[in-house]
Design a protein around this motif. Structure first.
Motif, PDB file in Angstrom:
ATOM      1  N   LEU A   1       3.835   2.700  16.419  1.00 18.29           N
ATOM      2  CA  LEU A   1       3.619   2.339  14.911  1.00 18.29           C
ATOM      3  C   LEU A   1       2.416   1.752  14.335  1.00 18.29           C
ATOM      4  N   ARG A   2       1.793   1.033  15.291  1.00 15.65           N
ATOM      5  CA  ARG A   2       0.601   0.362  14.780  1.00 15.65           C
ATOM      6  C   ARG A   2      -1.024   1.072  15.391  1.00 15.65           C
ATOM      7  N   ASP A   3      -0.542   2.156  15.506  1.00 17.53           N
ATOM      8  CA  ASP A   3      -1.593   3.307  16.026  1.00 17.53           C
ATOM      9  C   ASP A   3      -2.575   3.864  14.941  1.00 17.53           C
ATOM     10  N   PRO A   4      -3.807   3.171  14.689  1.00 15.99           N
ATOM     11  CA  PRO A   4      -4.547   3.818  13.633  1.00 15.99           C
ATOM     12  C   PRO A   4      -5.399   4.936  13.994  1.00 15.99           C
TER      13      PRO A   4
ATOM     14  N   PRO B   1       0.840  -1.115  -0.019  1.00 16.09           N
ATOM     15  CA  PRO B   1      -0.221  -0.114   0.284  1.00 16.09           C
ATOM     16  C   PRO B   1       0.855   1.157   0.111  1.00 16.09           C
ATOM     17  N   LYS B   2       0.360   2.230  -0.527  1.00 22.56           N
ATOM     18  CA  LYS B   2       1.052   3.669  -0.301  1.00 22.56           C
ATOM     19  C   LYS B   2       1.292   4.380   0.670  1.00 22.56           C
ATOM     20  N   ARG B   3       2.001   3.722   1.507  1.00 20.96           N
ATOM     21  CA  ARG B   3       2.312   4.342   3.179  1.00 20.96           C
ATOM     22  C   ARG B   3       3.607   5.051   2.791  1.00 20.96           C
ATOM     23  N   LEU B   4       3.817   5.996   3.550  1.00 24.30           N
ATOM     24  CA  LEU B   4       5.143   6.695   3.188  1.00 24.30           C
ATOM     25  C   LEU B   4       6.155   6.319   4.400  1.00 24.30           C
ATOM     26  N   GLU B   5       5.264   5.827   5.784  1.00 19.48           N
ATOM     27  CA  GLU B   5       5.968   5.430   6.714  1.00 19.48           C
ATOM     28  C   GLU B   5       7.410   6.085   7.164  1.00 19.48           C
ATOM     29  N   THR B   6       6.918   7.302   7.500  1.00 18.05           N
ATOM     30  CA  THR B   6       8.174   8.165   7.994  1.00 18.05           C
ATOM     31  C   THR B   6       8.028   8.408   9.674  1.00 18.05           C
ATOM     32  N   ASP B   7       8.787   8.223  10.394  1.00 11.23           N
ATOM     33  CA  ASP B   7       8.708   8.563  11.757  1.00 11.23           C
ATOM     34  C   ASP B   7       8.333   9.826  12.249  1.00 11.23           C
ATOM     35  N   PRO B   8       9.001  10.845  11.816  1.00  9.72           N
ATOM     36  CA  PRO B   8       8.551  12.271  12.094  1.00  9.72           C
ATOM     37  C   PRO B   8       7.268  12.506  12.118  1.00  9.72           C
ATOM     38  N   THR B   9       6.175  11.769  11.296  1.00  5.15           N
ATOM     39  CA  THR B   9       4.539  12.035  11.267  1.00  5.15           C
ATOM     40  C   THR B   9       4.047  11.636  12.678  1.00  5.15           C
ATOM     41  N   ILE B  10       4.506  10.422  13.161  1.00  7.23           N
ATOM     42  CA  ILE B  10       3.915   9.843  14.332  1.00  7.23           C
ATOM     43  C   ILE B  10       4.327  10.888  15.516  1.00  7.23           C
ATOM     44  N   ILE B  11       5.573  11.077  15.543  1.00  8.60           N
ATOM     45  CA  ILE B  11       5.990  11.995  16.635  1.00  8.60           C
ATOM     46  C   ILE B  11       5.018  13.364  16.504  1.00  8.60           C
ATOM     47  N   TYR B  12       5.001  14.031  15.523  1.00 13.68           N
ATOM     48  CA  TYR B  12       4.083  15.213  15.300  1.00 13.68           C
ATOM     49  C   TYR B  12       2.709  14.870  15.795  1.00 13.68           C
ATOM     50  N   GLY B  13       2.083  13.805  15.381  1.00 15.60           N
ATOM     51  CA  GLY B  13       0.805  13.518  15.900  1.00 15.60           C
ATOM     52  C   GLY B  13       0.646  13.170  17.357  1.00 15.60           C
ATOM     53  N   CYS B  14       1.586  12.836  17.769  1.00 18.29           N
ATOM     54  CA  CYS B  14       1.610  12.744  19.320  1.00 18.29           C
ATOM     55  C   CYS B  14       2.088  13.992  20.162  1.00 18.29           C
TER      56      CYS B  14
ATOM     57  N   TYR C   1      -2.102  11.106  11.693  1.00 22.19           N
ATOM     58  CA  TYR C   1      -0.526  11.480  10.986  1.00 22.19           C
ATOM     59  C   TYR C   1       0.111  10.424  11.178  1.00 22.19           C
ATOM     60  N   ASN C   2      -0.213   9.138  11.483  1.00 22.83           N
ATOM     61  CA  ASN C   2       0.716   8.077  11.495  1.00 22.83           C
ATOM     62  C   ASN C   2       0.765   7.628  10.112  1.00 22.83           C
ATOM     63  N   THR C   3       1.892   7.667   9.226  1.00 18.96           N
ATOM     64  CA  THR C   3       2.065   7.326   7.830  1.00 18.96           C
ATOM     65  C   THR C   3       2.389   5.727   7.743  1.00 18.96           C
ATOM     66  N   TYR C   4       2.358   5.177   8.900  1.00 17.86           N
ATOM     67  CA  TYR C   4       2.707   3.688   8.762  1.00 17.86           C
ATOM     68  C   TYR C   4       1.258   2.938   8.874  1.00 17.86           C
ATOM     69  N   THR C   5       0.241   3.430   9.227  1.00 14.53           N
ATOM     70  CA  THR C   5      -1.012   2.857   9.178  1.00 14.53           C
ATOM     71  C   THR C   5      -2.043   3.597   8.206  1.00 14.53           C
ATOM     72  N   HIS C   6      -1.692   4.797   7.777  1.00 15.65           N
ATOM     73  CA  HIS C   6      -2.367   5.641   6.765  1.00 15.65           C
ATOM     74  C   HIS C   6      -1.878   5.719   5.561  1.00 15.65           C
ATOM     75  N   GLU C   7      -2.225   5.691   4.386  1.00 15.03           N
ATOM     76  CA  GLU C   7      -1.639   5.771   3.214  1.00 15.03           C
ATOM     77  C   GLU C   7      -1.651   7.171   2.683  1.00 15.03           C
ATOM     78  N   GLY C   8      -0.859   7.587   1.814  1.00 18.35           N
ATOM     79  CA  GLY C   8      -0.514   9.084   1.260  1.00 18.35           C
ATOM     80  C   GLY C   8       0.032   9.867   2.427  1.00 18.35           C
ATOM     81  N   LEU C   9      -0.586  11.334   2.036  1.00 19.40           N
ATOM     82  CA  LEU C   9       0.060  12.282   2.922  1.00 19.40           C
ATOM     83  C   LEU C   9      -0.631  12.466   4.123  1.00 19.40           C
ATOM     84  N   PRO C  10       0.046  12.968   5.156  1.00 15.07           N
ATOM     85  CA  PRO C  10      -0.753  13.131   6.458  1.00 15.07           C
ATOM     86  C   PRO C  10      -1.619  14.250   6.232  1.00 15.07           C
TER      87      PRO C  10
END
Length: 400
Positions: free
Chosen positions: A314-317, A279-292, A321-330
């Protein structure tokens, strides 16, 4: 005596009961008129001379300084009242001064701020002080690249622009966002990193407007020089300005290495464009940190965030902003990117890379396949290998 002269004599003689007309009243009336004209003329002459001399006539007060603060937006009548009450302009000369200022067309040129007068100043000097350009006290503030709104608010608070929470509230103010034409829940991504000279008395809204104005100035210049790239992004991904701002923020947070930015932008774009990448996930850590940390609403997992990304994050749906569980841009930018990050998005380096991992030396190892990526993860993340700071990890012999 002839009959004719006798008849004329009879016509001139008045009856006994009619009083003779005296010329004395006429003389008095003429004298009054003459005196009135003379007095009026003298008065008009003196008044005219007084009006002519008024601008350069010194005041009758002392030479002691008189400080007056003209409020921003104050009308001329309000300022005139201040001058009279402070003793700069005599009350009986208020009308003269008003006519003088209106004649000069200066009623709308009075500057707000601190003014110093004396009671012995001429009207000309008083007016000159009223329209004097105010020296604006400025504070030099540097907003580094890659700072989010929480960090920018702290920087501005330290610079003396109020409480960080108040500044942050302004950054999220729906009315201000609407005025500025910014989508989303804050001005994140639109506060251009730069060194500014802000007026010391500026409000948070004014600071925000200035930084957004600079962002648009730089971004518009870049768009003019990358028209083909803009059309390509719109055609292939349906992107507009906001999507470019979001992508630039991801590039900004992923690397500080200048040579890597266009390549990282290319990797993210490859993930979104290549039909084989699913799937088209960007999987970039800084997005998770921002969302938190900086997002307005936080998920349950983010409430447990303590500065380090764990499996629960990482698994938080529920973290949008979690680009490991959401496709495309945050849903929005995660920082305020500089010019280089925007240029990287508008002029990405073409490659077949789809993955990258830190080499622990502020550079990354890029890979085209998942197998290559897993090998790099094993080497640099699990075994703790460190790169040599060169661009070796970005080498791609098969680049287009």
């Amino acid at each position: 005596m002839t009959q004719a002269s006798s008849a004329g004599s009879k016509r001139q003689r008045l009856p006994w009961w009619r009083p003779r007309r005296s010329r004395w009243a006429q003389y008095v009336a003429l004298t009054v008129v003459a005196v009135t004209l003379v007095v009026g003329g003298v008065w008009l002459s003196r008044t005219y001379q007084r009006v002519i001399d008024y601008p350069d006539r010194p005041g009758v007060g002392s030479a002691e300084p008189i400080a007056i603060e003209v409020a921003k937006g104050a009308s001329f009548p309000q300022v005139l009242t201040q001058l009279i009450e402070a003793g700069v302009i005599p009350e009986d000369e208020g009308l003269y001064f008003k006519l003088f200022v209106l004649h000069r067309g200066a009623a709308g040129k009075i500057t707000a701020g601190a003014h110093t007068f004396r009671a012995d100043m001429t009207p000309e000097q008083v007016l000159a002080e009223l329209v004097r350009a105010q020296r604006t006290e400025e504070t030099r503030v540097t907003i580094p690249e890659g700072r989010n709104i929480l960090e920018v608010a702290d920087i501005l608070a330290v610079a003396g622009y109020g409480d960080a929470s108040v500044i942050l509230a302004a950054m999220r103010d729906p009315a201000l966002l609407k005025e500025l034409g910014i989508e989303g829940e804050s001005v994140e991504g639109y506060l251009y990193p730069d060194t500014y000279k802000f007026p010391t008395a500026a409000t948070p809204d004014q600071l925000i407007r200035r930084m957004v104005e600079q962002h648009r100035k730089v971004f518009d210049n870049l768009k003019r020089s990358h028209r083909e790239s803009l059309e390509e992004l719109k055609k292939t991904l349906g992107w507009g300005d906001r999507e470019i701002v979001i992508m630039a923020s991801l590039v900004e947070k992923e690397t500080a290495a200048k040579h890597e930015r266009p390549l990282i932008a290319g990797v993210f774009l490859n993930r979104l464009r290549f039909s084989s990448f699913q799937p088209k996930r960007l999987e970039t850590d800084p997005t998770i940190i921002y969302g938190c940390t900086a997002a307005l609403k936080k998920s349950a997992a983010c409430e447990k965030f303590e500065g380090r990304i764990r499996r629960i994050h990482l698994r938080d749906p529920d973290n949008p902003y979690n680009t490991y569980t959401h496709e495309g841009l945050p849903p929005g930018p995660i920082t305020n990117a500089g010019k280089a990050a925007f240029e990287a998005v508008l002029a990405p380096k073409k490659s077949r890379f789809l993955y990258f991992v830190s080499r622990n030396d502020k550079t990354h190892q890029f890979s085209k396949t998942i197998a290559e990526h897993e090998a790099a993860v094993e080497k640099y993340m699990r075994q703790g290998a460190v790169g040599d700071g060169s661009a070796a990890g970005a080498a791609d012999p098969d680049a287009e």
